[in-house]
Scaffold this active site. Structure first.
Site, PDB file in Angstrom:
ATOM      1  N   ALA A  85     -16.820 -15.226  36.768  1.00  0.00           N
ATOM      2  CA  ALA A  85     -15.482 -14.632  36.803  1.00  0.00           C
ATOM      3  C   ALA A  85     -14.773 -14.965  38.106  1.00  0.00           C
ATOM      4  O   ALA A  85     -13.639 -14.546  38.320  1.00  0.00           O
ATOM      5  CB  ALA A  85     -15.572 -13.112  36.628  1.00  0.00           C
ATOM      6  N   HIS A  86     -15.459 -15.707  38.987  1.00  0.00           N
ATOM      7  CA  HIS A  86     -14.906 -16.050  40.302  1.00  0.00           C
ATOM      8  C   HIS A  86     -14.994 -17.550  40.503  1.00  0.00           C
ATOM      9  O   HIS A  86     -16.087 -18.101  40.583  1.00  0.00           O
ATOM     10  CB  HIS A  86     -15.690 -15.356  41.423  1.00  0.00           C
ATOM     11  CG  HIS A  86     -15.888 -13.892  41.223  1.00  0.00           C
ATOM     12  ND1 HIS A  86     -16.988 -13.210  41.713  1.00  0.00           N
ATOM     13  CD2 HIS A  86     -15.128 -12.964  40.585  1.00  0.00           C
ATOM     14  CE1 HIS A  86     -16.904 -11.934  41.382  1.00  0.00           C
ATOM     15  NE2 HIS A  86     -15.781 -11.763  40.694  1.00  0.00           N
ATOM     16  N   GLN A  87     -13.848 -18.210  40.577  1.00  0.00           N
ATOM     17  CA  GLN A  87     -13.835 -19.651  40.810  1.00  0.00           C
ATOM     18  C   GLN A  87     -13.165 -19.914  42.160  1.00  0.00           C
ATOM     19  O   GLN A  87     -12.089 -19.374  42.436  1.00  0.00           O
ATOM     20  CB  GLN A  87     -13.092 -20.371  39.680  1.00  0.00           C
ATOM     21  CG  GLN A  87     -13.751 -20.186  38.320  1.00  0.00           C
ATOM     22  CD  GLN A  87     -13.221 -18.983  37.536  1.00  0.00           C
ATOM     23  OE1 GLN A  87     -12.035 -18.677  37.583  1.00  0.00           O
ATOM     24  NE2 GLN A  87     -14.092 -18.301  36.806  1.00  0.00           N
ATOM     25  N   LEU A  91     -18.643 -21.224  41.675  1.00  0.00           N
ATOM     26  CA  LEU A  91     -18.397 -20.365  40.510  1.00  0.00           C
ATOM     27  C   LEU A  91     -19.042 -18.981  40.578  1.00  0.00           C
ATOM     28  O   LEU A  91     -18.853 -18.184  39.658  1.00  0.00           O
ATOM     29  CB  LEU A  91     -18.899 -21.072  39.231  1.00  0.00           C
ATOM     30  CG  LEU A  91     -18.206 -22.380  38.860  1.00  0.00           C
ATOM     31  CD1 LEU A  91     -18.844 -22.976  37.611  1.00  0.00           C
ATOM     32  CD2 LEU A  91     -16.713 -22.179  38.638  1.00  0.00           C
TER      33      LEU A  91
END
Length: 744
Positions: free
Chosen positions: A676-678, A500
């Site tokens: 904001a990044h998965q 994440l």
């Protein structure tokens, strides 16, 4: 509020803050009365005497007095809060909130939850929560926030606080403005799109079919007009469509795959559950934009509420709402994937060539004509400390000065998949079905033999049965795993190994009077144009990266620590000159997402240590740049006044910085993390034991079923992943096209 006519004129004026007065939240009148009393305690009406001399001398007194006198209990706000809770909350969370509000609407229940705070010397001696003094109502919420060992009450407080503050600062009137914005120095970006010669204002329109509120006959006609082979099954509410490739999702992975495969001469259909918006549709209004452009309106979180997850849900996916950072995959990550994970694709020229092609298609520039306020602070703080602040390449022009790209780029300058790869796809005959959510892929026994026991023959969505030679899941790391699992795949790597890029925020206030050399407001200018890497002194390891962030006033108010109603309003007055820096790590911790909307994740000690180092460096940078006050987003309002502070006091403050537990932990001083990044929840592997897909992106269990999004990344990468995801998608799509060539 906005009229229907106004709403019809602007696609992004139909969300939160623009609700019709027909509430369907399911809360009783007594629960709403209690909720209104709670909202009043969170955002209370305060007399002019509460305004400090510092604030009076620096801001417009008329606007300040109006803001201080305003309350979140004013008509319709509590109902809007209840409606958003019902719409966005997990079912069990909504039930818990209703139970607590029901208890607080009775005297016995209030006594149970409030204790002595609700007691009075007058009959009937016990007051319901709505009858308690404003001061005692505030004290109760303070105890729930920071003192209660009953974590469900803390969760109730947090959810109501976030939603209440978000509504209060995002709701708009019939002039699309909020009465509190003047006091906090906020103005909505109102620039018009700058369409260049030969550009189209709605470049995807000819390929769009909106599946919302369309009957079968009209849908069949629209599909047929797009050149698709369509059959309406008699006596069934089913429409069969044939194509070469069906892609679920239109973001960084799906958009690239669609562009490449359609350009290769294949008939491509893209399913997108969100809607299509072009530059002229974007309003830059925080409430409506979050509601319609993000999954769950930007309010999705991990199961324990510790990490808030931002994920785009519109044509273009995350690329339509991200912050433009266009960073190539670090060499250290490519080496890790090639050497440790034995994935040859990342060790040769194929992948690097793909990055170059992506870079070119997005028209990435490494220059920035003018940095915004927050990036000025980041750069100045680094320079004063003798640290390196690197330039961040962006998929926009060097003159792009837009702080609202997180709500869609109004100027049309940012190059998301909706203005690049999907344009290529549509120009080559691809069709995009919006408002169309895939239910499952259709699998059958593989009669071709080989390693894969199943074969994918298409996808089901609503009343559509799409038959395809190749099917691609590109709906992101949070939604691809549940879709594959619901389709019958069993590989244990599906829905595990979720990374994440957890983040923590630090803030610093920079009054214009004392820092006149730092120009602008926190919400203006390119969002990420500079970054600093917190590097190890003994190895090549990067502990964290530090970047500026984008927080509209509603999001900022929901995330900042709530100490009291007065403290909240004083913080919001300084919103425009408050810099928020984020520390982001390449996490080794992992989570799971097996069922849609149910995400689990637990930070290990190593990752917490790196976050602490990053957060401390954020604060050093803010202090060095000249902040009057700095702090973290920890629940106890941790902060430091910088004027006249001694070096040893700064060191002592920095030593107190820790990566606290989340709201459901036993920590009295807790924090909400962000992501904001998965990535990596269907990771690529050289065998089915090591990954969910092979090096071509094809599922180990099903022939013809591919994954083409951030979920295939073997590990986290430690930087903004847009370029990496698009480059991997480029490689996978190119390899898929070669499969068709071999079959000719």
């Amino acid at each position: 509020m906005l009229t229907l006519a106004t709403m019809a004129c602007h696609p992004l004026l139909t969300g939160i803050g623009v609700q019709l007065r027909n509430f369907k939240h399911g809360f009783s009148s007594s629960q709403i009365q209690t909720l209104a009393s709670m909202c009043e305690a969170l955002v209370p009406p305060l007399p002019p005497s509460c305004v400090s001399e510092e604030i009076k001398s620096a801001y417009s007194q008329e606007a300040i007095y109006s803001f201080f006198g305003a309350s979140a209990s004013q008509p319709s706000v509590p109902d809007e809060v209840a409606e958003l809770i019902a719409k966005r909350g997990l079912p069990e969370a909504v039930i818990l909130i209703k139970v607590v509000l029901r208890l607080l609407s009775t005297r016995p229940g209030t006594l149970l939850l409030c204790g002595p705070l609700c007691m009075d010397h007058k009959f009937p001696y016990i007051r319901k929560y709505s009858e308690m003094t404003l001061n005692n109502r505030e004290k109760l919420l303070q105890s729930w926030c920071r003192e209660s060992n009953i974590t469900p009450l803390r969760a109730v407080f947090l959810f109501i606080k976030v939603v209440c503050c978000f509504i209060f600062f995002s709701r708009i009137d019939d002039k699309a403005t909020n009465p509190n914005w003047e006091a906090i120095g906020y103005k909505v970006d109102s620039r018009k799109p700058s369409i260049r010669p030969k550009e189209r204002s709605r470049p995807l329109q000819k390929g769009i079919i909106n599946c919302n509120n369309i009957n079968n006959d009209s849908l069949v006609q629209a599909l047929t007009e797009k050149g698709l082979e369509v059959t309406q099954v008699p006596n069934q509410n089913t429409i069969k469509i044939k194509c070469d490739v069906v892609i679920v999702g239109s973001g960084c992975g799906g958009g690239v795959a669609a562009g490449i495969l359609a350009k290769h001469g294949l008939k491509v259909i893209i399913l997108e559950k969100g809607n299509y918006f072009a530059a002229s549709d974007y309003s830059s209004l925080e409430g409506p934009s979050m509601d319609q452009l993000y999954i769950a309106g930007g309010m999705m979180s991990t199961r324990d509420g510790q990490i808030l997850l931002a994920s785009g849900s519109t044509v273009g996916g995350g690329s339509a709402v991200n912050w433009s950072a266009s960073i190539k995959t670090p060499d250290s990550v490519l080496t890790e994937w090639w050497v440790n994970h034995k994935l040859r694709i990342f060790g040769g020229p194929e992948y690097r060539s793909a990055m170059d092609e992506v870079w070119k298609r997005l028209d990435v520039t490494e220059e920035c004509s003018e940095e915004g306020f927050q990036n000025q602070v980041l750069r100045k703080g680094c320079e004063n400390l003798g640290l390196k602040a690197e330039k961040v390449p962006r998929n926009s022009s060097k003159d792009h000065y837009c702080g609202s790209c997180g709500y869609g780029c109004r100027t049309g300058d940012k190059k998301g998949t909706d203005t690049t790869w999907l344009v290529d796809a549509v120009d080559n005959g691809a069709v995009i079905l919006t408002g169309c959510k895939a239910q499952n892929f259709v699998l059958e026994t593989n009669k071709n033999g080989g390693k894969r026991s199943k074969k994918c023959i298409g996808v089901l969505a609503k009343n559509l049965q799409i038959e395809s030679k190749i099917s691609i899941s590109a709906c992101g790391s949070l939604f691809t795993p549940p879709l594959l699992i619901s389709s019958g795949l069993k590989n244990p790597n599906i829905g595990t190994n979720l990374h994440l890029h957890p983040t923590l925020l630090a803030w610093g206030v920079f009054p214009e009077c004392s820092t006149p050399n730092l120009k602008g407001k926190s919400y203006e200018g390119g969002i990420i144009t500079s970054l600093h890497k917190v590097a190890s002194k003994t190895s090549d390891e990067i502990h964290a990266i530090i970047e500026a962030t984008s927080l509209g006033p509603a999001s900022f108010s929901g995330l900042i620590p709530w100490i009291s109603g007065l403290d909240m309003k004083e913080r919001m007055i300084k919103y425009g000159r408050t810099v928020n820096l984020v520390a982001l790590i390449k996490d080794h911790s992992t989570g799971t997402v097996k069922k849609e909307g149910i995400i689990t994740y637990s930070l290990n000690k190593y990752d917490k240590k790196n976050l602490e180092m990053g957060l401390r460096q954020c604060l050093r940078i803010l202090i060095s740049a000249g902040a009057a006050e700095v702090g973290t987003f920890r629940s106890d309002g941790q902060r430091l006044k910088c004027k006249g502070v001694k070096a040893e006091e700064i060191d002592e403050f920095l030593e107190s910085i820790v990566a606290s537990g989340g709201p459901m932990s036993r920590d009295e001083k807790w924090a909400v993390y962000g992501s904001a990044h998965q990535m990596s929840s269907c990771r690529m592997g050289v065998t089915e034991k090591e990954g969910a897909v092979d090096e071509n992106g094809e599922c180990w269990e099903a022939e013809g079923l591919y994954v083409c999004d951030g979920s295939v990344l073997p590990t986290a990468i430690g930087v903004n992943p847009m370029i990496t995801i698009q480059s991997v998608a480029y490689c996978i799509a190119t390899r898929i096209s070669s499969v068709f060539d071999q079959g000719k």
